[in-house]
Design an enzyme around this catalytic site. Structure first.
Site, PDB file in Angstrom:
ATOM      1  CG  LEU A  17      -2.100  -0.911   1.218  1.00  0.00           C
ATOM      2  CD1 LEU A  17      -2.918  -0.738   2.490  1.00  0.00           C
ATOM      3  CD2 LEU A  17      -2.979  -0.637   0.001  1.00  0.00           C
ATOM      4  N   GLY A  18       2.135   1.085   0.234  1.00  0.00           N
ATOM      5  CA  GLY A  18       3.008   2.260   0.219  1.00  0.00           C
ATOM      6  C   GLY A  18       3.234   2.859   1.596  1.00  0.00           C
ATOM      7  N   GLY A  20       5.953   2.845   3.149  1.00  0.00           N
ATOM      8  CA  GLY A  20       7.255   3.517   3.094  1.00  0.00           C
ATOM      9  C   GLY A  20       7.119   4.941   2.579  1.00  0.00           C
ATOM     10  CE1 TYR A  56      13.266 -11.044 -12.222  1.00  0.00           C
ATOM     11  CE2 TYR A  56      14.724 -12.889 -11.793  1.00  0.00           C
ATOM     12  CZ  TYR A  56      14.229 -11.929 -12.657  1.00  0.00           C
ATOM     13  OH  TYR A  56      14.697 -11.859 -13.930  1.00  0.00           O
ATOM     14  CG  ASP A 150       1.094 -10.673   7.590  1.00  0.00           C
ATOM     15  OD1 ASP A 150      -0.014 -10.976   7.122  1.00  0.00           O
ATOM     16  OD2 ASP A 150       1.926  -9.934   7.014  1.00  0.00           O
ATOM     17  CB  CYS A 384      28.583  -2.491  -9.567  1.00  0.00           C
ATOM     18  SG  CYS A 384      29.454  -3.419  -8.306  1.00  0.00           S
ATOM     19  CD  GLU A 408      30.317 -12.354 -10.245  1.00  0.00           C
ATOM     20  OE1 GLU A 408      30.760 -11.222 -10.553  1.00  0.00           O
ATOM     21  OE2 GLU A 408      29.186 -12.512  -9.751  1.00  0.00           O
ATOM     22  CG  HIS A 510      26.135   0.274  -6.192  1.00  0.00           C
ATOM     23  ND1 HIS A 510      25.240  -0.437  -6.954  1.00  0.00           N
ATOM     24  CD2 HIS A 510      27.112  -0.599  -5.848  1.00  0.00           C
ATOM     25  CE1 HIS A 510      25.647  -1.683  -7.065  1.00  0.00           C
ATOM     26  NE2 HIS A 510      26.787  -1.809  -6.399  1.00  0.00           N
ATOM     27  CD  GLU A 512      23.090   2.360  -7.957  1.00  0.00           C
ATOM     28  OE1 GLU A 512      24.069   3.017  -8.373  1.00  0.00           O
ATOM     29  OE2 GLU A 512      23.118   1.115  -7.807  1.00  0.00           O
TER      30      GLU A 512
HETATM   31  N1  GLN Z   1      29.201  -9.385  -9.265  1.00  0.00           N
HETATM   32  C1  GLN Z   1      30.121  -8.286  -9.256  1.00  0.00           C
HETATM   33  C2  GLN Z   1      31.019  -8.300  -8.036  1.00  0.00           C
HETATM   34  O1  GLN Z   1      30.734  -8.947  -7.062  1.00  0.00           O
HETATM   35  C3  GLN Z   1      29.371  -6.967  -9.346  1.00  0.00           C
HETATM   36  C4  GLN Z   1      28.535  -6.665  -8.161  1.00  0.00           C
HETATM   37  C5  GLN Z   1      27.509  -5.578  -8.405  1.00  0.00           C
HETATM   38  O2  GLN Z   1      27.210  -5.241  -9.553  1.00  0.00           O
HETATM   39  N2  GLN Z   1      26.924  -5.043  -7.343  1.00  0.00           N
HETATM   40  O3  GLN Z   1      32.031  -7.651  -8.031  1.00  0.00           O
END
Ligand code: GLN
Length: 533
Positions: A17-18, A20, A56, A150, A384, A408, A510, A512
């Site tokens: 419902l929002g 946050g 997800y 809940d 990243c 990786e 990051h 963002e």
């Molecule tokens: N999988 C990459 C790492 O662990 C990039 C991680 C990410 O994009 N947050 O370095």
């Protein structure tokens, strides 16, 4: 006795419902009147933090400056309030039980039976009060995740019930958010689910002080009166929260409904200072009346659920407003780029962003997208894993290291241009073990990053295990891709650029996470600027 006031926000009828956004909007209004406010999220799941959850399932995992992997609602809190949150702002059932069980093993409860009440509820109360006592906020808004009724949220409801008894009714306030559905067959708004939801709260000993009703249609006075009467709240404590086109309009709507005035009155706080919302309204007006419009491709593998990239989406909203530009994000599934014709799927985009991520699903599609942006001089931001893909692409196609990869995805690559960080070697546990939180970066002058940040020293947040392999730094530089941002403490490469390109920036951190309405992120601002110039 604490001088901090505590507001508890619960939700009923349905999830999503929002809560946050309502919590963040109320906090914004109180902050705009000069109060220091923070918001805390209590999550009833047993994961210690959402870092181990699939995006997800739960959307993006938000990272704080102090390195907590948290619920995405904390991102809203920061974007609205422009105040950093910390470890203490997100508490999960996993964290609560972990600390109670640790205490039990240490012998802190020797001789006692450890139980949900009082031991779990006491630990919940301790975590709520900590924010007020340690950080001395005027108001702490605590949002309880999940829906009333809940099983798993019961200990939280009980804990906040006790807090009113302990702190007194002038220091605590319960806000309950519900839904008033519209039945199109009979063209009616229905209040019964709200009544039942309040009844459920009452069974747990909580009488809400304020009801916020989510609705698609205006609520008549009669409906408001009916809800007030049957749910036992003041007439002005029934607040309408109507659907709006942008979440950033909700504080304005809540102000119209006097949610802040009612909350202040009930908490016996002064409401004489009018809220100062000038910069917020400026942003809103630019956001709603853009002069340009551009389409940016966001290449990722969780694109079916835009919440997986919440902070990136919002950073585009903030940066778009600065540039008076509407940013249309086209979500591009990296696996589709591998199968179809990438040129066809990417043409027409004014900018390309490659999103963060983990694992090798869709990785070749991301690498193709980086190649397309580089070869076609399309403004590019890699975040990243996005930076790592741009590096791999450059190694393969410019440096002719055909099998270059990140270890990786391809452990035995002959050219490990992206490799596991030294400090990560030997770590086997998954939860909370990445390189997390804010680290310093020194930026070289005369670069896109420097032009954006307008300073050489920055701090940005991280969440990764792999890094650019600095063994290759000269090869890259000689071929046209330079490391322009370096961590001054451990020489880790933080920013790569292609100086000859229109605007090609890859960052290991990051950006963002730090973009807010009042402080749009400079890299996003300049990325958008590059796409419209
Ligand atoms: N999988 C990459 C790492 O662990 C990039 C991680 C990410 O994009 N947050 O370095």
């Amino acid at each position: 006795m604490s001088s901090t006031k505590y507001i508890f926000v619960t939700g009923g009828v349905t999830s999503s419902l929002g809560k946050g956004i309502i919590s963040a909007s109320l906090a914004k209004l109180l902050q705009a009147r000069g109060y220091s406010v923070t918001i805390q999220k209590l999550d009833p799941y047993i994961n210690v933090d959402p870092g181990t959850l699939n995006p997800y399932e739960h959307g993006e995992c938000y990272v704080t400056d102090d390195g907590a992997e948290t619920d995405l609602d904390l991102g809203h809190y920061e974007r609205f309030l422009n105040v950093f949150t910390s470890q203490a702002n997100n508490v999960t059932t996993g964290k609560i039980y972990q600390s109670v069980i640790n205490k039990e093993r240490r012998g802190d409860y020797l001789g006692k039976t450890v139980q949900v009440i009082p031991h779990i509820t006491d630990e919940i109360k301790r975590r709520i009060l900590l924010l007020g006592s340690k950080h001395k906020f005027d108001v702490v808004i605590t949002e309880i995740g999940g829906t009333v009724g809940d099983i798993e949220s019961l200990p939280y409801i009980e804990a906040v019930r006790q807090l009113k008894w302990e702190l007194g009714s002038n220091n605590t306030l319960y806000i309950h958010l519900t839904l008033v559905p519209f039945l199109s067959a009979s063209a009616e708004l229905k209040t019964k689910p709200t009544q039942h939801s309040v009844k459920e709260l009452l069974e747990n000993g909580i009488q809400p002080d304020i009801l916020v009703l989510r609705t698609e249609h205006e609520l008549s006075d009669d409906i408001r009166k009916k809800v007030a009467l049957f749910c036992n709240v003041d007439r002005d404590a029934v607040v309408q929260s109507i659907d709006v086109s942008t979440i950033y309009e909700v504080p304005i709507k809540m102000q119209e409904e006097k949610l802040d005035v009612t909350a202040l009155r009930k908490l016996k706080l002064d409401n004489k200072v009018a809220p100062e919302l000038g910069p917020w309204k400026d942003f809103l007006s630019k956001h709603k009346h853009p002069k340009h419009s551009i389409k940016i491709g966001l290449v990722g593998k969780y694109v079916e659920l835009p919440d997986a990239y919440k902070s990136i989406n919002e950073a585009f909203v903030h940066a778009g407003a600065v540039n008076e530009c509407k940013v249309d994000i086209e979500y591009i599934h990296s696996e589709n780029l591998e199968e179809g014709n990438p040129e066809e799927q990417l043409k027409g985009l004014k900018g390309i962003l490659i999103a963060p991520g983990f694992g090798d699903r869709g990785i070749e599609g991301k690498i193709l997208a980086a190649k397309y942006a580089r070869e076609n001089n399309i403004p590019f931001l890699g975040i990243c894993l996005g930076l790592q893909c741009a590096v791999i692409e450059f190694a393969r196609n410019v440096l002719k290291m055909e099998k270059a990869h990140s270890t990786e995805m391809f452990h035995k690559t002959p050219h490990p241009v992206i490799d596991l960080m030294e400090e990560q070697k030997g770590i086997t546990e998954k939860g909370g073990t990445m390189r997390l939180g804010a680290y310093a970066c020194h930026i070289k002058k005369n670069t896109n990053a420097h032009r954006a940040y307008k300073t050489t020293e920055i701090q940005e947040r991280h969440r990764h295990r792999y890094e650019f392999n600095s063994k290759y730094i000269d090869d890259f530089k000689n071929a046209g891709m330079s490391a322009v941002g370096i961590n001054p403490d451990n020489s880790l490469v933080e920013i790569m650029e292609i100086p000859k390109h229109k605007w090609f920036v890859g960052v290991q951190f990051h950006p963002e996470y730090r973009s807010t309405v009042i402080n749009p992120h400079p890299l996003f601002v300049d990325f958008i600027k590059a796409t419209i110039s």
